[in-house]
Scaffold this active site. Structure first.
Site, PDB file in Angstrom:
ATOM      1  N   SER A  11       4.401   1.762  20.257  1.00 43.23           N
ATOM      2  CA  SER A  11       3.852   0.416  20.497  1.00 43.23           C
ATOM      3  C   SER A  11       3.100  -0.117  19.285  1.00 43.23           C
ATOM      4  CB  SER A  11       2.920   0.452  21.708  1.00 43.23           C
ATOM      5  OG  SER A  11       1.810   1.301  21.430  1.00 43.23           O
ATOM      6  N   GLN A  48      -5.723  -1.985   6.967  1.00 46.89           N
ATOM      7  CA  GLN A  48      -6.828  -2.801   6.454  1.00 46.89           C
ATOM      8  C   GLN A  48      -6.343  -3.869   5.483  1.00 46.89           C
ATOM      9  OE1 GLN A  48      -9.778  -0.248   4.654  1.00 46.89           O
ATOM     10  NE2 GLN A  48     -10.523   0.500   6.621  1.00 46.89           N
ATOM     11  N   GLU A 116      -3.442  -5.323  -4.505  1.00 50.33           N
ATOM     12  CA  GLU A 116      -3.584  -3.868  -4.367  1.00 50.33           C
ATOM     13  C   GLU A 116      -2.813  -3.179  -5.486  1.00 50.33           C
ATOM     14  OE1 GLU A 116      -3.282  -2.184  -0.336  1.00 50.33           O
ATOM     15  OE2 GLU A 116      -3.458  -4.224   0.422  1.00 50.33           O
ATOM     16  N   ASP A 216       6.133  12.894  15.792  1.00 52.20           N
ATOM     17  CA  ASP A 216       7.000  13.231  16.940  1.00 52.20           C
ATOM     18  C   ASP A 216       8.425  12.695  16.778  1.00 52.20           C
ATOM     19  OD1 ASP A 216       4.639  14.212  17.927  1.00 52.20           O
ATOM     20  OD2 ASP A 216       4.384  12.672  19.467  1.00 52.20           O
ATOM     21  N   HIS A 237      -3.802   8.511   0.170  1.00 52.59           N
ATOM     22  CA  HIS A 237      -4.550   7.324  -0.243  1.00 52.59           C
ATOM     23  C   HIS A 237      -5.704   7.808  -1.125  1.00 52.59           C
ATOM     24  CE1 HIS A 237      -6.671   3.548  -0.290  1.00 52.59           C
ATOM     25  NE2 HIS A 237      -5.694   2.985   0.391  1.00 52.59           N
ATOM     26  N   ARG A 284      -0.530   4.166  -6.271  1.00 56.23           N
ATOM     27  CA  ARG A 284      -1.356   5.128  -5.553  1.00 56.23           C
ATOM     28  C   ARG A 284      -1.162   6.581  -5.973  1.00 56.23           C
ATOM     29  NH1 ARG A 284      -1.254   3.023   0.506  1.00 56.23           N
ATOM     30  NH2 ARG A 284      -2.379   1.218  -0.276  1.00 56.23           N
ATOM     31  N   HIS A 345      -1.984   9.857   3.981  1.00 55.69           N
ATOM     32  CA  HIS A 345      -2.041   8.478   4.475  1.00 55.69           C
ATOM     33  C   HIS A 345      -0.706   7.980   5.018  1.00 55.69           C
ATOM     34  CE1 HIS A 345      -3.511   4.363   4.607  1.00 55.69           C
ATOM     35  NE2 HIS A 345      -2.525   3.952   3.837  1.00 55.69           N
ATOM     36  N   ARG A 380       5.413   4.680  -1.896  1.00 54.62           N
ATOM     37  CA  ARG A 380       5.399   3.323  -1.322  1.00 54.62           C
ATOM     38  C   ARG A 380       4.438   2.410  -2.075  1.00 54.62           C
ATOM     39  NH1 ARG A 380       1.921   0.941   2.867  1.00 54.62           N
ATOM     40  NH2 ARG A 380       0.774   2.889   2.684  1.00 54.62           N
TER      41      ARG A 380
END
Ligand code: FAD
Ligand code: SIN
Length: 527
Positions: A11, A48, A116, A216, A237, A284, A345, A380
């Site tokens: 969800s 965030q 970022e 999972d 992160h 990152r 992260h 990423r």
């Protein structure tokens, strides 16, 4: 038993946006969304920084966003996928706004675009520092307005229902759920199943991910025979708040560095310039490695994020959650540096999909963090994941609707058997001891800097644990705790084996000789 047209496991942004799209395309279609905790307890809710999209073609371009994505991903990303995600992003932002998301704007009414690491332009839309929660709330409110979507929270998907159709390979016909309220198993048969189970940060000791992130979906799909890939690329992160004992680790968004925050070591030196010309806003993988190298060199427990030079009212207005969190642990960002450490992260790898989110198993799609679409490559780019989930949910919904027309609900499932279930109480302390052991082993052996010797040892230890955990599964059957443990263990093994097979350092998979002399770390880390 339940019968639905489309079963969505998860969800978060991937699951809910897909369910909404299918519901609107096919209003007669019966859709079931399941979540193992409350509906809002997702990685999505904790996001965030924001969501990347090129919206100002005067200052930015699709080409630049694609270039940044490819560069961050060490050119291992699929170029066609990167182009599709970047070009379709503005339409997906429009969907979010139609669904009620109000992104921050400047006084002139334009979007306030943050920055970022790895981005060459400001292109991150956000809702202060609570972007994910705003998205999750808007999506779940929209779901309530669709009578053809049912949501079952606190239902744990134990396994996919699959069977092998000979030459055509395995196909998926739903999932077996454990109702965590009454501990009863529920068999859900579906024509199409979407895996949107999110990440697996809980495989590590320190992570920004909530407790639900146990991998999972990847483990279930792997058990069912689906292709998985790129699991060696685990993103740490660089700046989780250093606050010993707090689990999960609280994130201090990269957007804080985009706003002008500077990383310093204990001596006060802005060390990032020694590692990369982009300084604190390098991708990152580079920043996390530099922090780890500095910590090793100084034998330090953390590094520091300095925002004392910024206007403190402005900072508090842009990052109210981070500001309040720092105050709550006795750090006033206006006067003191924020202590930070890297934490697990994001999983760049996952269940392999094609450009429509189709997995290698018929009738099974994957989207969001559990999927490997090819966008992220070896690392990423920040704030690309929420966007990826939206783009792929949209693409999969179109494909689903086409496919539903010629997929019957019940293919015969002659040989399929439910896993054994017993209601005996399990040894919970043994389960949590093994879970912590796996987390410690993974942090030690498959962290930011790896070496073949440690990975080999880790592989052997995990193989031993597999025997123990699988025996427990046989003895006790399905349960949330044991199911999650088995999934964590599976993902840990997949990460380790993938890391062992990739012999060269690339992106987040960084190999160093072991033991690593401190000076060598410096030399290796400087780009
Ligand atoms: P999730 O949102 O994690 O949802 C997973 C769902 O699957 C949950 O409902 C869960 O209950 C369900 N589920 C899992 N297993 C089962 C099971 N066995 N049975 C039933 N249900 C199950 N990305 C960005 O692009 N920008 C950001 O600013 C950003 N900030 C982040 C900050 C933090 C602290 C974190 C942790 C991540 C951040 N990310 C960010 C990453 C991004 O939030 C996630 O990758 C993304 O939200 C994943 O969405 P998802 O829908 O795939 O999974
Ligand atoms: C952050 O706000 O730093 C997280 C962004 C992301 O993970 O994409």
């Amino acid at each position: 038993m339940k019968e639905v047209d489309v079963l969505v496991i998860g969800s978060g942004i991937a699951g809910l946006s897909y369910a909404l799209k299918v519901a609107d395309l096919l209003p007669t279609c019966k859709i079931l969304v399941v979540a193992k905790a409350s509906e809002l307890e997702t990685n999505t809710s904790y996001a965030q920084g924001g969501i990347a999209a090129v919206l100002n073609l005067l200052t930015d371009s699709y080409q630049k966003h694609v270039q940044d994505t490819m560069e961050a991903g060490a050119w291992l990303s699929n170029l066609a996928v990167a182009e599709a995600v970047v070009q379709e992003a503005p339409a997906r932002i429009a969907d979010l706004m139609d669904w009620g998301v109000a992104f921050d704007t400047t006084p002139s009414g334009a979007f306030h675009l943050g920055r970022e690491g790895g981005h060459s332009e400001n292109r991150i839309l956000h809702c202060k520092d609570q972007t994910g929660y705003s998205l999750e709330k808007a999506l779940s409110q929209q779901v309530l307005l669709r009578p053809n979507i049912e949501v079952l929270s606190h239902h744990f998907a134990v396994d996919l229902i699959t069977f092998n159709q000979g030459e055509a390979g395995p196909s998926c016909h739903g999932a077996l759920l454990l109702d965590l309220g009454n501990q009863q198993l529920v068999k859900v048969l579906s024509r199409i199943t979407m895996l949107a189970t999110g990440g697996a940060g809980q495989v590590y000791q320190a992570t920004t991910n909530p407790v639900i992130a146990t991998g999972d979906g990847v483990a279930m799909a792997h058990r069912a025979g689906a292709t998985v890939e790129h699991l060696e690329f685990v993103q740490f992160h660089p700046t989780a708040l250093y606050h010993p004992g707090e689990k999960p680790s609280f994130l201090v968004s990269e957007a804080v560095r985009g706003f002008g925050g500077i990383l310093r070591n204990a001596a006060g030196e802005a060390f990032m310039v020694r590692y990369d010309s982009r300084g604190c806003l390098a991708p990152r993988d580079i920043v996390a490695r530099a922090i780890e190298a500095e910590m090793k060199k100084e034998q330090a427990v953390c590094m520091f994020l300095d925002v004392t030079h910024l206007d403190s009212d402005d900072f508090a207005a842009h990052f109210p959650t981070i500001y309040q969190k720092c105050l709550s642990i006795g750090v006033d960002p206006a006067r003191q540096c924020i202590p930070v450490v890297p934490a697990a992260h994001y999983f760049c790898g996952g269940v392999t999909t094609d450009a429509w989110g189709r997995t290698s198993i018929q009738h099974l799609y994957a989207s969001g963090e559990c999927a490997c679409t090819g966008l992220h490559g070896a690392n990423r780019l920040a704030s690309n994941s929420l966007q990826e989930a939206l783009v792929f949910a949209h693409r999969s919904s179109a494909d689903t609707c086409a496919k539903l027309e010629d997929t019957t609900l019940l293919d015969p499932i002659p040989a399929w058997q439910a896993p054994m279930v017993r209601s005996q109480p399990e040894n919970l302390s043994q389960i949590s001891r093994i879970r912590e052991k796996i987390q410690a082993m993974m942090s030690q052996g498959a962290g930011i800097v790896r070496c073949i010797e440690e990975l080999t040892e880790l592989h052997q230890k995990l193989s031993q644990l597999a025997i123990e955990v699988e025996a427990m599964v046989r003895k006790y059957g399905a349960s949330l705790e044991l199911g999650e443990l088995n999934n964590l263990r599976t993902v840990a093994q997949l990460v380790t084996d993938a890391a062992l097979s990739r012999k060269e350092s690339i992106g987040l998979h960084y190999l160093a000789p072991d033991p690593v002399p401190l000076q060598a770390i410096d030399r290796i880390a400087i780009v």
